[in-house]
Write a protein that holds these residues in place. Structure first.
Motif, short mmCIF file in Angstrom:
data_model
loop_
_atom_site.label_atom_id
_atom_site.label_comp_id
_atom_site.label_asym_id
_atom_site.label_seq_id
_atom_site.Cartn_x
_atom_site.Cartn_y
_atom_site.Cartn_z
N THR A 73 14.63 7.55 -7.43
CA THR A 73 13.48 7.21 -6.60
C THR A 73 12.95 5.85 -7.04
O THR A 73 13.59 5.15 -7.81
CB THR A 73 12.40 8.32 -6.70
N GLY A 74 11.79 5.50 -6.54
CA GLY A 74 11.13 4.27 -6.94
C GLY A 74 9.65 4.55 -7.07
O GLY A 74 9.21 5.70 -7.04
N CYS A 75 8.88 3.48 -7.19
CA CYS A 75 7.44 3.64 -7.33
C CYS A 75 6.79 2.28 -7.15
O CYS A 75 7.29 1.28 -7.66
CB CYS A 75 7.12 4.18 -8.72
N GLY A 76 5.72 2.24 -6.39
CA GLY A 76 4.96 1.01 -6.25
C GLY A 76 3.48 1.29 -6.40
O GLY A 76 3.01 2.38 -6.06
N GLU A 113 20.89 2.12 4.21
CA GLU A 113 21.61 1.10 3.44
C GLU A 113 22.50 1.76 2.37
O GLU A 113 22.04 2.63 1.63
CB GLU A 113 20.58 0.18 2.78
N GLY A 114 23.76 1.33 2.31
CA GLY A 114 24.66 1.85 1.28
C GLY A 114 25.43 3.10 1.71
O GLY A 114 26.26 3.59 0.95
N TYR A 115 25.14 3.62 2.88
CA TYR A 115 25.82 4.83 3.37
C TYR A 115 26.36 4.61 4.78
O TYR A 115 25.80 3.83 5.56
CB TYR A 115 24.87 6.03 3.33
N GLU A 140 15.71 4.50 -1.35
CA GLU A 140 17.08 4.16 -1.76
C GLU A 140 17.45 2.78 -1.21
O GLU A 140 17.96 1.92 -1.94
CB GLU A 140 18.03 5.24 -1.22
N ALA A 141 17.17 2.53 0.06
CA ALA A 141 17.49 1.24 0.69
C ALA A 141 16.74 0.08 0.02
O ALA A 141 17.21 -1.04 -0.03
CB ALA A 141 17.15 1.28 2.18
N TRP A 142 15.54 0.40 -0.50
CA TRP A 142 14.70 -0.61 -1.15
C TRP A 142 15.38 -1.22 -2.38
O TRP A 142 15.10 -2.34 -2.78
CB TRP A 142 13.36 0.02 -1.51
N LYS A 143 16.33 -0.47 -2.95
CA LYS A 143 17.06 -1.01 -4.09
C LYS A 143 17.89 -2.23 -3.68
O LYS A 143 18.30 -3.03 -4.50
CB LYS A 143 17.95 0.07 -4.72
N ASP A 177 7.04 5.23 -2.44
CA ASP A 177 7.46 4.41 -1.30
C ASP A 177 7.41 2.92 -1.68
O ASP A 177 6.51 2.18 -1.28
CB ASP A 177 6.53 4.71 -0.12
N GLY A 178 8.41 2.48 -2.46
CA GLY A 178 8.46 1.11 -2.96
C GLY A 178 8.38 0.05 -1.88
O GLY A 178 7.62 -0.92 -2.01
N PRO A 179 9.16 0.19 -0.78
CA PRO A 179 9.12 -0.86 0.24
C PRO A 179 7.74 -1.01 0.89
O PRO A 179 7.30 -2.12 1.17
CB PRO A 179 10.17 -0.41 1.27
N TRP A 180 7.05 0.13 1.11
CA TRP A 180 5.69 0.05 1.67
C TRP A 180 4.75 -0.68 0.72
O TRP A 180 3.96 -1.53 1.12
CB TRP A 180 5.14 1.44 1.99
N GLN A 181 4.86 -0.39 -0.57
CA GLN A 181 3.96 -1.01 -1.52
C GLN A 181 4.20 -2.52 -1.61
O GLN A 181 3.27 -3.29 -1.78
CB GLN A 181 4.11 -0.35 -2.90
N HIS A 182 5.46 -2.90 -1.46
CA HIS A 182 5.76 -4.33 -1.48
C HIS A 182 5.13 -5.01 -0.25
O HIS A 182 4.56 -6.10 -0.35
CB HIS A 182 7.27 -4.57 -1.50
N LEU A 183 5.21 -4.34 0.90
CA LEU A 183 4.59 -4.88 2.11
C LEU A 183 3.06 -4.99 1.93
O LEU A 183 2.45 -6.00 2.29
CB LEU A 183 4.92 -4.00 3.32
N LEU A 184 2.47 -3.94 1.35
CA LEU A 184 1.01 -3.95 1.14
C LEU A 184 0.61 -5.11 0.22
O LEU A 184 -0.40 -5.78 0.44
CB LEU A 184 0.55 -2.61 0.57
N TYR A 185 1.43 -5.34 -0.78
CA TYR A 185 1.20 -6.46 -1.69
C TYR A 185 1.28 -7.79 -0.93
O TYR A 185 0.42 -8.67 -1.08
CB TYR A 185 2.22 -6.41 -2.82
N GLN A 186 2.28 -7.91 -0.06
CA GLN A 186 2.42 -9.15 0.71
C GLN A 186 1.23 -9.35 1.65
O GLN A 186 0.76 -10.46 1.85
CB GLN A 186 3.72 -9.13 1.51
#
Ligand SMILES: [Zn+2]
Length: 548
Positions: free
Chosen positions: A337-340, A205-207, A189-192, A313-322
């Motif tokens: 939800t999200g998806c990476g 985030e957001g709450y 959710e925070a990853w949005k 786990d979108g934020p993790w996948q973005h980190l793995l990409y980085q």
């Protein structure tokens, strides 16, 4: 109707540990001897091992994320033939994210007969069920993603726990799911907003008040209160990062008093302060886990070679990409939800990968109750499920395992415990971590054993002097009493069933959800719930009492 004679039976749920006995099968189930007429077909299993069919408690085989991954790695799909042993049926394509047919053939071809698709957004549940239906032979369950659903989080923020429980029950049935999945609670959710949820007790985030710990405890309580057969299935916060063992142990304390299944524990048992100091903390995680009898887990073991990482786990996948600079895909699934997705290769010369490889095996060896830790690779995240026989080999043969450890860089060997572990799994323990244990954790009472009344899902393996890849080529596999694999080949294709739950909920909750839904979603409300007619072979499990 048929009889399996002379096999050495491993049926740990019924206390049978390597006993030569016959099995009788009629109408898709194991039956008592007397119920089988003379002249029934016979399989001679003399000199072979007979076990209940494998049950995969955590895998990713169907749905939008898988299709996205298949599209992202077309080069991988071309590797099909090497996996499919010349099957001339509608074989589909292989690679790390095989198509539906290949998935069913590969699982059955290894002796596995039930799989749990561990991450389904409600929004794409219809598609997921279409693909699950399309996977031949194996039975399926699926878990719906819930730890970042804004309807649920808003109700937690408002302190409306009972209504949140009703909404969750409605959503589970809308998705025609079997249980609840929580991925990086609050973090997706925070990853949005480009953020994550790294600490369990800070508002996300957001709450103003909702914390990951609150989401975890609430969902665990709801799974229990709703009477779901499988407890909340949790992918903890801080997956994959050095030092995350502390979060994992803290999560276990948040779960005290609840049942829960911790997914792919390997990815959550790392020490160190950064990537250069990353080390195994499997001993501390195993100790905390072993002390908390209400928990089960699966290994999420890593094997060297190709993988595709797919997670909500979108934020993790973005980190793995980085970190890797590899291909990266991200999906936002509206309010849910999200998806990476990041294709990946685990290398034995890479320090981080070497630690990951060791940690999965260490957890399997250190957690000494096989009824509570199950064999998975979090397919396709840690490696393809068809490589389970390689892990079994390493669990059963300490000498072979130590030879593999010697191939790691010396620097890695100082950061892991594996060189000091001498335990070897018995065949009975293998039957537990591959079948009896996961079936029990999933609450599938007719799976994972060979007692009278059980589904006749049976795997029969040849005994070899060296256990080696014993589980690669079963001589026979029976699914619901039908012989699907014979002499190592898929010879017969049957349809698998889907198990879904129907938790009790107050019908009025739909009138609460409808206006909210119409305000924030892009699809129309009438198209949201998956219709029963979409499921071709459903088996509905009612659970819980009607709410007050
Ligand atoms: Zn997973």
């Amino acid at each position: 109707m048929l009889r399996i004679i002379g096999g050495t039976v491993y049926d740990p749920a019924n206390g049978i540990d390597g006993v030569v006995k016959d099995l009788c099968i009629a109408d898709g189930r194991i039956v008592a001897e007397a119920a089988l007429p003379a002249g029934a077909r016979t399989i001679d299993a003399s000199g072979m091992v007979v076990m209940p069919g494998g049950v995969d408690v955590h895998t990713h085989v169907a749905g939008g994320a898988l299709n996205f991954a298949r599209g992202l790695v077309p080069e991988n799909q071309r590797a099909a033939r090497k996996f499919l042993h010349g099957l001339d049926r509608r074989a589909g394509l292989g690679g790390m994210t095989p198509t539906t047919f290949a998935t069913g053939y590969l699982y059955a071809g290894m002796g596995w007969t039930t799989v749990n698709e561990a991450a389904v957004p409600i929004l794409s549940a219809r598609h997921t069920h279409e693909e699950l239906h399309d996977i031949p032979i194996v039975d399926k369950t699926s878990l719906v993603l819930m730890a970042n659903n804004e309807f649920v989080l808003d109700l937690l923020e408002a302190g409306e726990i009972e209504r949140a429980r009703q909404v969750v029950a409605w959503l589970v049935w809308a998705a025609k799911a079997y249980g609840l999945k929580a991925v990086n609670p609050g973090g997706v959710e925070a990853w949005k907003w480009g953020k994550n949820a790294n600490t369990l007790h800070a508002p996300i985030e957001g709450y103003n008040t909702v914390t990951p710990a609150q989401i975890i405890a609430s969902l665990a309580g709801m799974a229990d209160d709703l009477g779901l057969p499988h407890p909340v299935h949790l992918h903890c916060n801080n997956l994959g990062v050095p030092g995350n063992f502390a979060t994992t142990i803290e999560t276990m304390s948040v779960l005290q008093g609840h049942r829960a299944h911790l997914a792919h524990l390997q990815f959550h048992a790392y020490g160190g302060d950064d990537w250069s100091t990353m080390r195994s903390e499997s001993a501390r995680v195993a100790e905390a886990f072993s002390a908390q009898k209400n928990l089960t887990t699966d290994a999420g073991a890593v094997l060297f070679g190709d993988a595709v990482t797919i997670t909500a786990d979108g934020p993790w996948q973005h980190l793995l990409y980085q970190l890797t600079g590899r291909k990266w895909g991200n999906l936002d699934v509206e309010n849910e939800t999200g998806c990476g997705i990041v294709p990946y290769v685990y290398k034995d010369r890479n320090l981080v990968n070497a630690v990951q490889w060791a940690v999965g095996l260490e957890l399997l060896l250190l957690i000494d109750d096989p009824w509570r830790i199950f064999l998975t690779t979090d397919h396709p995240n840690g490696g393809g499920f068809w490589r389970y026989p390689e892990i079994i080999h390493m669990l059963m043969n300490a000498e072979f395992r130590k030879e593999q450890v010697q191939k790691l860089p010396e620097k890695a060997r100082g950061r892991i415990l594996l060189p000091d572990l001498d335990r070897e799994y018995t065949l009975s323990e293998i039957a537990i971590i591959t079948s009896a244990g996961p079936a029990r954790s999933l609450g599938l009472a007719e799976k994972g054993h060979l007692g009278v009344g059980a589904h006749a899902d049976v795997a029969i393996y040849p005994i070899k002097p060296d256990h080696g890849l014993l589980f690669s080529y079963p001589r026979y596999v029976l699914k619901g009493g039908a012989i699907v694999v014979e002499e190592g080949d898929v010879r017969n294709v049957v349809d698998g069933r889907e198990f879904i739950v129907h938790p009790a909920c107050d019908d009025a909750i739909e009138e609460y959800i409808r206006p909210l839904f119409e305000k924030v979603y892009t699809m129309s409300f009438a198209n949201y719930p998956v219709e029963m007619e979409r499921l071709r072979h459903p088996e509905v499990i009612a659970c819980g009492s009607t709410s007050a």
